[in-house]
Design an enzyme around this catalytic site. Sequence first.
Site, PDB file in Angstrom:
ATOM      1  N   THR A 192       0.895  -1.159   0.000  1.00 45.19           N
ATOM      2  CA  THR A 192       0.000   0.000   0.000  1.00 45.19           C
ATOM      3  C   THR A 192       0.929   1.204   0.000  1.00 45.19           C
ATOM      4  O   THR A 192       2.030   1.153   0.569  1.00 45.19           O
ATOM      5  CB  THR A 192      -0.925   0.058   1.240  1.00 45.19           C
ATOM      6  OG1 THR A 192      -0.109   0.222   2.402  1.00 45.19           O
ATOM      7  CG2 THR A 192      -1.746  -1.226   1.391  1.00 45.19           C
ATOM      8  N   HIS A 193       0.502   2.263  -0.650  1.00 43.50           N
ATOM      9  CA  HIS A 193       1.352   3.467  -0.786  1.00 43.50           C
ATOM     10  C   HIS A 193       2.723   3.130  -1.394  1.00 43.50           C
ATOM     11  O   HIS A 193       3.703   3.806  -1.114  1.00 43.50           O
ATOM     12  CB  HIS A 193       1.568   4.171   0.556  1.00 43.50           C
ATOM     13  CG  HIS A 193       0.332   4.301   1.390  1.00 43.50           C
ATOM     14  ND1 HIS A 193      -0.543   5.349   1.269  1.00 43.50           N
ATOM     15  CD2 HIS A 193      -0.201   3.477   2.338  1.00 43.50           C
ATOM     16  CE1 HIS A 193      -1.552   5.196   2.120  1.00 43.50           C
ATOM     17  NE2 HIS A 193      -1.368   4.052   2.780  1.00 43.50           N
ATOM     18  N   SER A 209      17.155  -0.099 -26.870  1.00 45.20           N
ATOM     19  CA  SER A 209      17.542   1.301 -26.996  1.00 45.20           C
ATOM     20  C   SER A 209      18.495   1.445 -28.175  1.00 45.20           C
ATOM     21  O   SER A 209      19.270   0.527 -28.477  1.00 45.20           O
ATOM     22  CB  SER A 209      18.238   1.750 -25.705  1.00 45.20           C
ATOM     23  OG  SER A 209      19.147   2.801 -25.966  1.00 45.20           O
ATOM     24  N   LYS A 254      19.793  -2.358 -22.883  1.00 49.55           N
ATOM     25  CA  LYS A 254      18.428  -2.005 -22.458  1.00 49.55           C
ATOM     26  C   LYS A 254      17.363  -2.957 -22.970  1.00 49.55           C
ATOM     27  O   LYS A 254      17.449  -3.463 -24.081  1.00 49.55           O
ATOM     28  CB  LYS A 254      18.073  -0.580 -22.941  1.00 49.55           C
ATOM     29  CG  LYS A 254      18.771   0.520 -22.196  1.00 49.55           C
ATOM     30  CD  LYS A 254      18.387   0.631 -20.724  1.00 49.55           C
ATOM     31  CE  LYS A 254      16.986   1.163 -20.533  1.00 49.55           C
ATOM     32  NZ  LYS A 254      16.913   2.624 -20.640  1.00 49.55           N
ATOM     33  N   GLU A 263       4.361   1.380 -21.397  1.00 44.83           N
ATOM     34  CA  GLU A 263       4.435   2.841 -21.436  1.00 44.83           C
ATOM     35  C   GLU A 263       3.470   3.425 -22.464  1.00 44.83           C
ATOM     36  O   GLU A 263       2.813   4.447 -22.228  1.00 44.83           O
ATOM     37  CB  GLU A 263       5.863   3.283 -21.744  1.00 44.83           C
ATOM     38  CG  GLU A 263       6.828   2.927 -20.618  1.00 44.83           C
ATOM     39  CD  GLU A 263       8.281   3.123 -21.037  1.00 44.83           C
ATOM     40  OE1 GLU A 263       8.631   4.231 -21.464  1.00 44.83           O
ATOM     41  OE2 GLU A 263       9.062   2.154 -20.956  1.00 44.83           O
ATOM     42  N   LYS A 312     -17.909  11.160 -33.776  1.00 39.54           N
ATOM     43  CA  LYS A 312     -17.142  10.127 -34.489  1.00 39.54           C
ATOM     44  C   LYS A 312     -15.647  10.290 -34.239  1.00 39.54           C
ATOM     45  O   LYS A 312     -14.924   9.298 -34.077  1.00 39.54           O
ATOM     46  CB  LYS A 312     -17.456  10.193 -35.991  1.00 39.54           C
ATOM     47  CG  LYS A 312     -18.860   9.676 -36.290  1.00 39.54           C
ATOM     48  CD  LYS A 312     -19.249   9.810 -37.743  1.00 39.54           C
ATOM     49  CE  LYS A 312     -19.752  11.193 -38.089  1.00 39.54           C
ATOM     50  NZ  LYS A 312     -20.987  11.571 -37.373  1.00 39.54           N
TER      51      LYS A 312
HETATM   52  N1  ARG Z   1     -21.982  14.628 -41.866  1.00 38.96           N
HETATM   53  C1  ARG Z   1     -22.671  14.758 -40.626  1.00 38.96           C
HETATM   54  C2  ARG Z   1     -22.046  13.871 -39.595  1.00 38.96           C
HETATM   55  O1  ARG Z   1     -21.013  13.372 -39.869  1.00 38.96           O
HETATM   56  C3  ARG Z   1     -24.092  14.383 -40.721  1.00 38.96           C
HETATM   57  C4  ARG Z   1     -24.763  15.328 -41.609  1.00 38.96           C
HETATM   58  C5  ARG Z   1     -25.862  16.059 -41.031  1.00 38.96           C
HETATM   59  N2  ARG Z   1     -25.709  17.327 -41.642  1.00 38.96           N
HETATM   60  C6  ARG Z   1     -26.689  18.139 -41.830  1.00 38.96           C
HETATM   61  N3  ARG Z   1     -26.410  19.241 -42.432  1.00 38.96           N
HETATM   62  N4  ARG Z   1     -27.866  17.875 -41.401  1.00 38.96           N
HETATM   63  O2  ARG Z   1     -22.552  13.681 -38.506  1.00 38.96           O
END
Ligand code: ARG
Length: 468
Positions: free
Chosen positions: A158-159, A280, A286, A293, A328
Site C-alpha cells: 500500500t502506498h 535502446s 536495455k 508505457e 465520431k
Molecule cells: N456529416 C454529418 C455527420 O457526420 C451528418 C450530416 C448532417 N448534416 C446536416 N447538415 N444535417 O454527422
Amino acid sequence: MTQGTQLWGARFRSAPSPAMKRLSRSPNSYFRLAPQDLRSSAAHARELVRAGILTAPEGDEIVAALAALGADIAAGTVQPAPQDEDVHTFLERALVERLGTLGGKLRAGRSRNDQAANDLKLYLREKARDIAAGVLELQDALLAQATAHQQTLAPGFTHLQPAQPVTFAHQLLAHAQAYARDIDRLTDWDRRSARSPLGAAALAGSAIALSPEISARELGYDAPCENSIDAVGSRDHVAEFLFVTAMLSVDLSRLAEEIFLWSSRQFGWVELDDAYATGSSIMPQKKNADIAELTRGRAARLISGLNLMLVALKGLPFAYNRDLSEDKFAAFEAIDTLELVLPAMAGMVATMTVRTEALARQSTEGFTLATEVADWLSRNGVPFSEAHEITGALVRYCEEHGVGLSDLSPEQLASVDPRLTADVLPHLTPEAAVAARSGYGGTAPARVAEQIDRLRTLCDSQRQWAAA
Ligand code: ARG
C-alpha cells in the site's frame, strides 16, 4: 468521373466556397460507417415499399444495388471522392450512378440527422463487442498466469510500501476484476443503447417512414427511440461509451504501470518476452517495457475523448447541430487505440516470465509479517491498540539489531514484551500469513482458486455476449 453529389443547393444562388467545403467535409476515417449506412438504407428501402413510395420491384432493385455497392466498397473498387461531403452523400452518389433516378428515391422520409445518429450507434454496438473480446484475451492471459501462480508468494503494497504478503495470483486477479466490470459496463451500455434513431428524420419524425419499429428490429435494436428530437439530438450514449472506454484505458494503464515496475531491475518480478519488449538505440543492454508505457500514454487520448464529447454536447440547443459530428472523432480514436493496445497487453502478460524466487524473497522484506504479530496478540486477548504498539516496538527492535521478525529468539521476543512468546513464531511465515486471510475475497490460495473459478465462469458468459 465522380462529380460528388450535393444533397442540397437549389435554394442557393452561389456554389459553396472551397473553404466552406473543406471545413464541412467529413475526415476520411468517418467513411468507415459505409457498411452501417448501407445496411440501414436497405431497411429504409423496405420501409419505403411499405409506405408505397417504392414498388416492391424497385425496393428489391435498390436493396440488391446496396449489397453490390457494399461488396465493391469492401473490395476497394469504389471509394469516396474528395467531393463527397460525408458517407451519406458518397453512398447516394454511388447509388445514383448505378440506378439513375431510382437511387434518388431512397432519400424520402429520412435525413442525414437520423442516419448519422443511427450509423454510429450501430458501429459502436458492434465495436463494444469487439472491445469486450479484446479484453477477454487479456483476461485469459491474466487467468493463465494467476492459475500458474496461486502458490507464488509476493509482497503486497500500500502506498508503494511493503505491506503484507499476498499470492501473486491475487495481485494479478485484482486487475482482472476491474476488466470484468469494464466488460459489464459495455453490456449494460449496450442494453441502454438498443434504441433506433431511424424514423426521426430531421427532428420531428418522418411523415413517410411510419413503422420504425420494423426497421429497428431489422437492425438489431429493441425498439425505436421514444422521442424523435432526442433521437437525433442526443449523444449521451456516445459519451457513456467514451466513459467506459476511458475507464478501461485507465484500468489498462494501472496494470501497465505495475508491469513497468515489476519488470524494472529494482523489482525484478517479471521478465518480459523479447517479442513484447524494445531496446535502446544507444544503450545495448536495455530492454524496455514500451507496451506498458504506450498503453499508459494512450490512456490520455481516451480520457480526452470523453472530455471532448462532453464539451461538444454542453450548451447545444434543441435537436441536431453540426457540432455533433465530433462524436465520431472521439469514438473512432478510442476504438482504434484500444484495438492496438489490447492485443499488445494480452500478449505481454501471456508471455512474461514470473520470477517466483525474487517475489518470495521480497514477500517478507520490509517487515511485512508485522500484522501477523499484532493479529496473534489480539487473538490472545491483547487489545489491538496495545498489540499495535507492542508490534511497533518489536519492529524497531529488529531494525536496531538488524534481524528479521521471524529470526527472533523467544528471549528477544520477551525482552520487548512478556506477552510475546515463541507461540507467535509459526505465524511468522509468508505462507501462514496468506493462508490466514481465508475469508471471501482474501488472498488465501483456497479462496483465490474459487475466485479463479468464478471469474472463468463470468468470462465465459461475457464471451457469449461478445460473440452475439
Ligand atoms: N456529416 C454529418 C455527420 O457526420 C451528418 C450530416 C448532417 N448534416 C446536416 N447538415 N444535417 O454527422
